[in-house]
Design a protein around this motif. Structure first.
Motif, PDB file in Angstrom:
ATOM      1  N   GLN A  59       0.830  -1.210   0.000  1.00  0.00           N
ATOM      2  CA  GLN A  59       0.000   0.000   0.000  1.00  0.00           C
ATOM      3  C   GLN A  59       0.864   1.260   0.000  1.00  0.00           C
ATOM      4  O   GLN A  59       0.599   2.205  -0.740  1.00  0.00           O
ATOM      5  CB  GLN A  59      -0.946   0.011   1.200  1.00  0.00           C
ATOM      6  N   LYS A  60       1.887   1.281   0.822  1.00  0.00           N
ATOM      7  CA  LYS A  60       2.750   2.467   0.886  1.00  0.00           C
ATOM      8  C   LYS A  60       3.516   2.666  -0.413  1.00  0.00           C
ATOM      9  O   LYS A  60       3.724   3.798  -0.850  1.00  0.00           O
ATOM     10  CB  LYS A  60       3.706   2.359   2.073  1.00  0.00           C
ATOM     11  N   ASP A  63       1.144   4.168  -2.862  1.00  0.00           N
ATOM     12  CA  ASP A  63       0.989   5.589  -2.550  1.00  0.00           C
ATOM     13  C   ASP A  63       2.217   6.387  -3.001  1.00  0.00           C
ATOM     14  O   ASP A  63       2.096   7.503  -3.503  1.00  0.00           O
ATOM     15  CB  ASP A  63       0.773   5.800  -1.049  1.00  0.00           C
ATOM     16  N   SER A  66       2.744   8.023  -6.702  1.00  0.00           N
ATOM     17  CA  SER A  66       2.297   9.364  -7.110  1.00  0.00           C
ATOM     18  C   SER A  66       3.394  10.409  -6.935  1.00  0.00           C
ATOM     19  O   SER A  66       3.387  11.439  -7.596  1.00  0.00           O
ATOM     20  CB  SER A  66       1.055   9.779  -6.327  1.00  0.00           C
ATOM     21  N   ASP A 179      -2.719   5.462 -10.381  1.00  0.00           N
ATOM     22  CA  ASP A 179      -2.590   6.288  -9.174  1.00  0.00           C
ATOM     23  C   ASP A 179      -1.348   5.955  -8.409  1.00  0.00           C
ATOM     24  O   ASP A 179      -0.796   4.922  -8.455  1.00  0.00           O
ATOM     25  CB  ASP A 179      -3.813   6.102  -8.279  1.00  0.00           C
TER      26      ASP A 179
END
Length: 179
Positions: A59-60, A63, A66, A179
């Motif tokens: 998940q990190k 993130d 981006s 994303d």
């Protein structure tokens, strides 16, 4: 006049340096997250903890993507971490996001591995494309696919044939992959 030149040069320098500082921080974070994923897969961590570490790293890393536009690495590592934690569908989405940044044979073979885990018919074409793009990846293709991949590449690249590489499989319908 010298002061004006100095201030102008300083502003220009800061205009160039500030975005690079953010990129440098992102590079350091990338390294830290990759290390966490490596620790999780080292066998030195209990399975439930390893799974949680891999899910968190995935998940990190997603993130972080981006903050590193155009760089496939955070997406690729996020996908691999997702795959190792058992989130294979999520891994497929993330590998497609990595492909959108630029094709690399490693991404193709890993996407093939994810498709194979899902028993998806797109696995073999991805392995063919991976080996087409980077022949050194032949050993990374699971044994069950190697001979068929070899035959398909031989069929496509016989004497006198100039053929395009195998096409990429269809992309997932989600827009979240970038994303």
């Amino acid at each position: 006049m010298k002061l004006l030149r100095f201030v102008t040069a300083l502003v220009l320098l800061l205009g160039v340096a500030i975005p690079e500082l953010a990129r440098y921080r992102a590079e350091r974070e990338l390294r830290r997250l990759i290390t966490a994923a490596m620790v999780a897969t080292s066998g030195r961590v209990a399975a439930p903890v390893a799974g949680a570490l891999l899910r968190g790293a995935s998940q990190k890393l997603a993130d972080l993507a981006s903050r590193m536009p155009g760089d496939a690495r955070p997406r690729m590592y996020a996908a691999s971490s997702a795959m190792l934690s058992g989130a294979t569908n999520r891994a497929v989405e993330l590998y497609f996001g990595a492909l959108a940044c630029g094709e690399r044979g490693e991404i193709d073979v890993n996407l093939g591995l994810a498709f194979a885990a899902l028993e998806d018919s797109r696995a073999e074409p991805m392995f063919v494309r991976a080996v087409w793009v980077s022949p050194g990846l032949r050993k990374s293709v699971p044994a069950a696919y190697r001979e068929r991949v070899r035959q398909e590449i031989a069929r496509r690249s016989g004497p006198g044939l100039v053929v395009d590489p195998p096409s990429l499989p269809s992309l997932p319908s989600t827009n979240a992959i970038l994303d």
